[in-house]
Design a protein around this motif. Structure first.
Motif, PDB file in Angstrom:
ATOM      1  N   ARG A 184       0.822  -1.207   0.000  1.00  0.00           N
ATOM      2  CA  ARG A 184       0.000   0.000   0.000  1.00  0.00           C
ATOM      3  C   ARG A 184       0.860   1.263   0.000  1.00  0.00           C
ATOM      4  NH1 ARG A 184      -5.364   0.733   1.231  1.00  0.00           N
ATOM      5  NH2 ARG A 184      -5.551  -1.433   1.859  1.00  0.00           N
ATOM      6  N   HIS A 185       1.888   1.280   0.854  1.00  0.00           N
ATOM      7  CA  HIS A 185       2.706   2.499   0.971  1.00  0.00           C
ATOM      8  C   HIS A 185       4.178   2.260   0.624  1.00  0.00           C
ATOM      9  CE1 HIS A 185      -0.707   4.469   2.702  1.00  0.00           C
ATOM     10  NE2 HIS A 185      -0.777   3.599   3.687  1.00  0.00           N
ATOM     11  N   ALA A 186       4.615   1.004   0.775  1.00  0.00           N
ATOM     12  CA  ALA A 186       6.028   0.689   0.542  1.00  0.00           C
ATOM     13  C   ALA A 186       6.163  -0.165  -0.710  1.00  0.00           C
ATOM     14  CB  ALA A 186       6.605  -0.052   1.749  1.00  0.00           C
ATOM     15  N   GLY A 187       7.125   0.180  -1.547  1.00  0.00           N
ATOM     16  CA  GLY A 187       7.278  -0.493  -2.826  1.00  0.00           C
ATOM     17  C   GLY A 187       8.231  -1.672  -2.832  1.00  0.00           C
ATOM     18  N   TYR A 208       6.551   0.469 -11.179  1.00  0.00           N
ATOM     19  CA  TYR A 208       5.947   1.665 -10.583  1.00  0.00           C
ATOM     20  C   TYR A 208       5.647   1.422  -9.107  1.00  0.00           C
ATOM     21  CZ  TYR A 208       5.649   3.030 -15.409  1.00  0.00           C
ATOM     22  OH  TYR A 208       5.976   3.336 -16.708  1.00  0.00           O
ATOM     23  N   LEU A 209       6.123   2.347  -8.281  1.00  0.00           N
ATOM     24  CA  LEU A 209       6.083   2.183  -6.824  1.00  0.00           C
ATOM     25  C   LEU A 209       5.206   3.248  -6.182  1.00  0.00           C
ATOM     26  CD1 LEU A 209       9.957   1.785  -6.604  1.00  0.00           C
ATOM     27  CD2 LEU A 209       8.275  -0.072  -6.559  1.00  0.00           C
ATOM     28  N   PRO A 213       4.884   9.610  -7.567  1.00  0.00           N
ATOM     29  CA  PRO A 213       3.562   9.836  -8.184  1.00  0.00           C
ATOM     30  C   PRO A 213       3.448   9.085  -9.507  1.00  0.00           C
ATOM     31  CG  PRO A 213       4.948  11.807  -8.324  1.00  0.00           C
ATOM     32  CD  PRO A 213       5.655  10.849  -7.424  1.00  0.00           C
ATOM     33  N   PHE A 214       2.273   8.523  -9.729  1.00  0.00           N
ATOM     34  CA  PHE A 214       2.010   7.792 -10.967  1.00  0.00           C
ATOM     35  C   PHE A 214       1.272   8.724 -11.919  1.00  0.00           C
ATOM     36  CE2 PHE A 214      -0.532   5.042 -13.700  1.00  0.00           C
ATOM     37  CZ  PHE A 214       0.393   4.083 -14.092  1.00  0.00           C
ATOM     38  N   GLU A 239       0.115  -2.056  -6.014  1.00  0.00           N
ATOM     39  CA  GLU A 239      -1.319  -1.796  -5.832  1.00  0.00           C
ATOM     40  C   GLU A 239      -1.549  -0.422  -5.211  1.00  0.00           C
ATOM     41  OE1 GLU A 239      -2.723  -4.815  -3.088  1.00  0.00           O
ATOM     42  OE2 GLU A 239      -1.636  -3.928  -1.403  1.00  0.00           O
ATOM     43  N   GLY A 240      -0.502   0.112  -4.559  1.00  0.00           N
ATOM     44  CA  GLY A 240      -0.673   1.354  -3.809  1.00  0.00           C
ATOM     45  C   GLY A 240      -0.286   2.614  -4.561  1.00  0.00           C
ATOM     46  N   ILE A 241      -0.065   2.521  -5.866  1.00  0.00           N
ATOM     47  CA  ILE A 241       0.361   3.725  -6.617  1.00  0.00           C
ATOM     48  C   ILE A 241      -0.660   4.854  -6.460  1.00  0.00           C
ATOM     49  CG2 ILE A 241       1.895   2.699  -8.349  1.00  0.00           C
ATOM     50  CD1 ILE A 241      -0.585   2.662 -10.261  1.00  0.00           C
TER      51      ILE A 241
END
Lengths: 404, 404
Positions: A184-187, A208-209, A213-214, A239-241
């Protein structure tokens, strides 16, 4: 020695991992060696099983049974999503006191560390001598202080093996493949997809992490660039991008269902992958686009475990018993990386790990926000243990005769 | 002996499997033993690489390289979705003739068998002596004649290990879990989820196959029944499930995108899982519902292979060379199950395997259309090879003190 005499209680909280049972079994077997420990209990379903007194007596589990469970993924004592507040923690403590539990070991993430901290305070305030140790685990690898978290290496190995495989599949039948990874927050877990590469043109070509920003337009451009170069493209997406305003991309296109913690549901739905897939089809005009969401397999697949992770998870459980029973101290067990590659274990105060989490450091993410650096690969490589290898045919092309 | 002297050509078609390279490497190494074989070529991207003459000389690949590729999942010679018609097959044959290719081995499913049949006819009609052997592979296990297909056992193992894991995860944090498995018309792969069970209450508790109509109301009732009994429910669903009118459930809720063969896209999207998830949430009023689509990981995950499948895939490749070069015959290599459990290999005419496929026999599906029978489990068990085991803690409950 602590001089304390009484029972040990072990429990597991939060999302399961492939090696969390190693930690429990390490703590149980080690605790049983101390004569001052009268019984070793396990609570079912984490803290909720403590307040409901759903306890089992692990003193009666045979070592053979314990070892078999240690090698089993997911939380053998079952888990909970409860995040106890002070009143809840007071009740945990009261149940512990009623059973003369003097040592409490809780395997979990930063929320579980916070529970440990509060329970410890409650016991202290009541003048009840009780050692509380937080045993780290999380596939997200987002705990502070420790170099990395038990559970991460095995999940990372799964992700790397998954991307190594889909990359081979995508080479065989080219197109765009998007794999959505937990985090969610950590890539960290998504970044582990990079460990699945062998040849220079292997995917994932883009990563993409949630730490960056995505930007949808940039994503489309990135995919087009890779596709133009290789005729195919493999993408790993967390999933958290979030968009440049910090809003989760998933939230914008799913029903926005909230989970037990009030967060938007990210796992257990293919919505984000399908959305990104549609974006590529519509904007990049590429026909064969496939998206998979790796889902719960990442943390519970039977038969994919990092031997390094397994050993470290065991060790933090064993250390928990040492620190509490032998050294009479509270804290969170942490790991320090030394040399290349060894681990030194140490205890850090509960408040240094509790509540707040961490994410990927800047030098692990590339400057174009669509990949990881060699520094990350160097960091993660030893955690995955031995990886299966792969190879391509090495054979020269044959001169054309019919079409020449 | 055939008396034929010339080159061997090997190619791979359709969806990759974890063991398809074993078949190619078996055929290559065996072919090289025959003095009448001057070279062993491989076509890149299946039949499309033949007509475009994208050929490589595998005679020059070292045995070490060949063995490393054999152990690598996915199609090492790359693949194609092309289904050649007569004109296409004539061109395949013409390219073969121009290179003095006298033995053609094509690994694939029923469509690839049909290609073999037509190419063989074209060669015959032109008076060109050429042996064509179809080497069976498919994760769907839907080829006629053969007891089962190389590629199925490893994919089935992946599915079984996935469900064994998510079942443990679902026990730890209860809810409804829906896993969508590949298989457009045949339910064999979805049915393999049953092989992931160990304890009597282990999931998958419900299994839905494309061979039986999927009735949404019945599905909701089934899930409610399991949930009432166990407080949780794990469901395995085939991506190809159809309503009582034979219309794919997926078609009703996705954009209905068509793949290269004009079929609705089922894989590489989470739409079906998300739809079923919504149905359970809305109709069964169960809050925690998660759906994963196992996707491409099922056929290409690096590091999950059935040793039995691996050996059989190798053997059908070796047999292809035997039949063509030594026995001078055409056909499709097939397997017959004898005893419990051994395999006898034989050759069946190409037309018996070509075009039409098969699906789950009635006695493998339960009478309530939501599970598999013991007969299926007995059939599938040996194909998966050794499975990782799992165990639960065996410890007695502790009497309540605080809440008593």
């Amino acid at each position: 020695m602590s001089g304390l005499e009484g029972k040990v209680l072990v429990a597991q909280g939060g999302g399961p991992t492939a090696v969390i049972n190693q930690s429990v079994v390490g703590a149980v077997i080690e605790s049983k060696k101390y004569p001052e420990v009268t019984h070793v209990y396990g609570a079912l379903h984490g803290v909720s099983g403590i307040v409901n007194e759903q306890l089992v007596d692990l003193t009666e589990a045979t070592e053979q049974n314990l070892e078999a469970v240690a090698a089993t993924p997911s939380s053998g004592l079952l888990s909970t999503r409860d995040k106890p507040d002070e009143a809840y923690c007071r009740k945990i403590f009261e149940v512990c006191r009623s059973h003369n539990i003097r040592f409490f070991f809780y395997c979990g993430g930063n929320d579980s560390a916070d529970t440990c901290r509060i329970v410890n305070q409650e016991a202290s305030a009541a003048g009840y001598d009780m050692r509380v140790i937080h045993v780290p685990k999380t596939i997200d690898n987002d705990l502070r202080v420790t170099d990395h978290c038990p559970g991460y290496g095995s999940a990372a190995k799964f992700v790397a093996q998954a991307f190594a495989g889909v990359n081979l599949d995508n080479r065989a039948i080219p197109g765009v493949y998007i794999g959505v990874v937990m985090g969610r927050h950590a890539g960290f877990l998504t970044a582990a997809a990079a460990l699945g590469r062998t040849y220079p043109d292997d995917g994932p070509h883009l990563i993409y992490l949630p730490e960056r920003p995505f930007v949808t337009e940039q994503f489309v451009e990135d995919v087009q660039g890779v596709y133009a170069k290789y005729g195919r493209c493999v993408v790993a997406v967390s999933e958290g991008i979030v968009d440049p305003n910090g809003r989760p991309i998933a939230e914008q296109f799913t029903g926005g269902e909230k989970d037990a913690h009030g967060n938007v549901q990210l796992s257990g739905t293919g919505a984000l992958g399908d959305l990104l897939s549609k974006v590529v089809k519509d904007s990049a005009k590429i026909k064969r686009v496939r998206a998979d969401t790796l889902g719960y397999l990442q943390r519970s697949f039977l038969g994919c475990v990092s031997a390094v992770d397994q050993r470290e998870a065991r060790e933090v459980g064993i250390k928990a018993a040492h620190y509490a029973i032998h050294h009479n101290v509270d804290g969170s067990v942490a790991m320090k990386r030394v040399g290349d590659y060894a681990i030194e274990y140490f205890l850090t105060p509960l408040e240094t790990v509790a509540r707040h989490s961490t994410s990927m450091p800047d030098d692990f993410i590339n400057s174009t926000h669509n990949g990881v650096t060699d520094a990350f690969v160097k960091y993660a490589r030893p955690l995955l243990g031995r990886m299966p290898t792969l190879e391509r045919f090495s054979a020269p092309a044959v001169d054309k005769i019919y079409n020449k």
